[in-house]
Design an enzyme around this catalytic site. Structure first.
Site, PDB file in Angstrom:
ATOM      1  N   SER A 139       3.242  -1.152  -1.460  1.00 42.24           N
ATOM      2  CA  SER A 139       4.602  -1.278  -0.929  1.00 42.24           C
ATOM      3  C   SER A 139       5.524  -1.926  -1.966  1.00 42.24           C
ATOM      4  CB  SER A 139       4.560  -2.057   0.395  1.00 42.24           C
ATOM      5  OG  SER A 139       5.759  -1.910   1.114  1.00 42.24           O
TER       6      SER A 139
ATOM      7  N   ASP B 239       4.377   7.723   7.036  1.00 44.14           N
ATOM      8  CA  ASP B 239       4.906   6.401   6.684  1.00 44.14           C
ATOM      9  C   ASP B 239       6.399   6.350   7.019  1.00 44.14           C
ATOM     10  OD1 ASP B 239       5.732   4.011   5.516  1.00 44.14           O
ATOM     11  OD2 ASP B 239       4.510   4.292   3.717  1.00 44.14           O
TER      12      ASP B 239
ATOM     13  N   HIS C 215       2.000   3.316   7.138  1.00 43.93           N
ATOM     14  CA  HIS C 215       2.369   2.655   5.883  1.00 43.93           C
ATOM     15  C   HIS C 215       1.196   2.000   5.161  1.00 43.93           C
ATOM     16  CE1 HIS C 215       4.699   0.715   2.858  1.00 43.93           C
ATOM     17  NE2 HIS C 215       4.494  -0.505   3.315  1.00 43.93           N
TER      18      HIS C 215
END
Length: 265
Positions: free
Chosen positions: A105, A212, A242
């Site tokens: 991320s 996601d 995610h």
């Protein structure tokens, strides 16, 4: 046995962690995402341990157990410098071993920027659901007079509801709003990454969930395509959300990561 240690980071004391094995084949450094902390990566570290890696990670400034105002980052180059300190510690502990950098991320963004600065020192780069290219749903908040508080929907993390429950109850996770300074710094970092350089011959694996909603697939794909070099592999997982390292098919994902590392080594 896992050990915690501290060092003087760019803006204060940084807490880091080592998951050692007795005779490692390689080193892995984990770079966590926005609002979370490295303690959420125990399963990833254990998997990499079994694969023969001594694993390192850190809580970014203002995150987890590290010092600093919560989730306040005003310059991601300073975060890259903190990651570099951990990389240097790993190299000092185990000289001569290949080192793999794994970022998730926001940590994927940091890892990509790290690779642009220090790619020659890495054996491989793994980007998981990386914030790269653009992140309009967050950076567009800079145009607003006040940053709105939009709580994360924990169901977007994983199809495993237990992951969302643990996240929501974790006192080391930030559950408040974005800070304007962080969004501005993140926007600057994304633009810097997009400006290059490319990753050249650095072996790179990009993994992403097709479902996601937090860091959508296509903007991330555009960012990866902008900087990817010639040694590039991608894996997109249908229905995955995610946190692919915490998904219901996490063993498949981590199996792809370790297989990629085996090919590189």
């Amino acid at each position: 046995m896992t050990t915690e240690w501290e060092f003087d980071g760019s803006t204060g004391k940084i807490t880091a962690r080592t998951w050692p094995v007795e005779a490692p084949r390689y080193l892995a450094v984990l770079v966590h995402g926005y609002g979370e902390h490295i303690g959420r990566y125990e399963y990833v570290a254990a998997t990499l341990n079994r694969h023969g890696a001594t694993v390192y990670g850190l809580d970014h400034m203002g995150h987890g157990k590290s010092e600093g105002e919560r989730v306040l980052i005003d310059d991601y180059e300073a975060v890259v410098a903190d990651v570099h300190h951990v990389v240097q510690r790993a190299r000092a502990d185990r000289p001569g071993l290949p080192l793999v950098l794994i970022g998730h991320s926001m940590g994927g963004m940091i890892a990509a920027r790290y690779a642009q600065h220090h790619g020659a020192e890495l054996a491989a780069l793994v980007l998981s659901g990386p914030v790269i290219g653009s992140w309009e749903q967050v950076t567009s908040m800079l145009e607003m007079p006040e940053i709105p508080f939009v709580p994360i929907n924990v169901a977007t993390l994983s199809r495993d509801p237990e992951i969302g429950r643990i996240y929501a109850e974790d006192p080391l996770v930030w559950h408040g709003p974005f800070k304007r300074e962080l969004i501005a710094a993140l926007d600057r970092c994304l633009k810097a990454i997009n400006a290059g350089p490319k990753l050249g011959s650095l072996p790179t694996l990009w993994v992403h969930g097709a479902a996601d909603e937090l860091v959508p697939l296509e903007p991330s794909r555009a960012g990866v395509e902008t900087i990817r070099g010639e040694n590039f592999t991608e894996r997109v997982y249908g229905e995955a959300r995610h946190e692919v390292f915490n998904e219901t098919n996490k063993d498949e994902v981590l199996g792809d990561v370790t297989a990629f590392i085996d090919r590189v080594l």
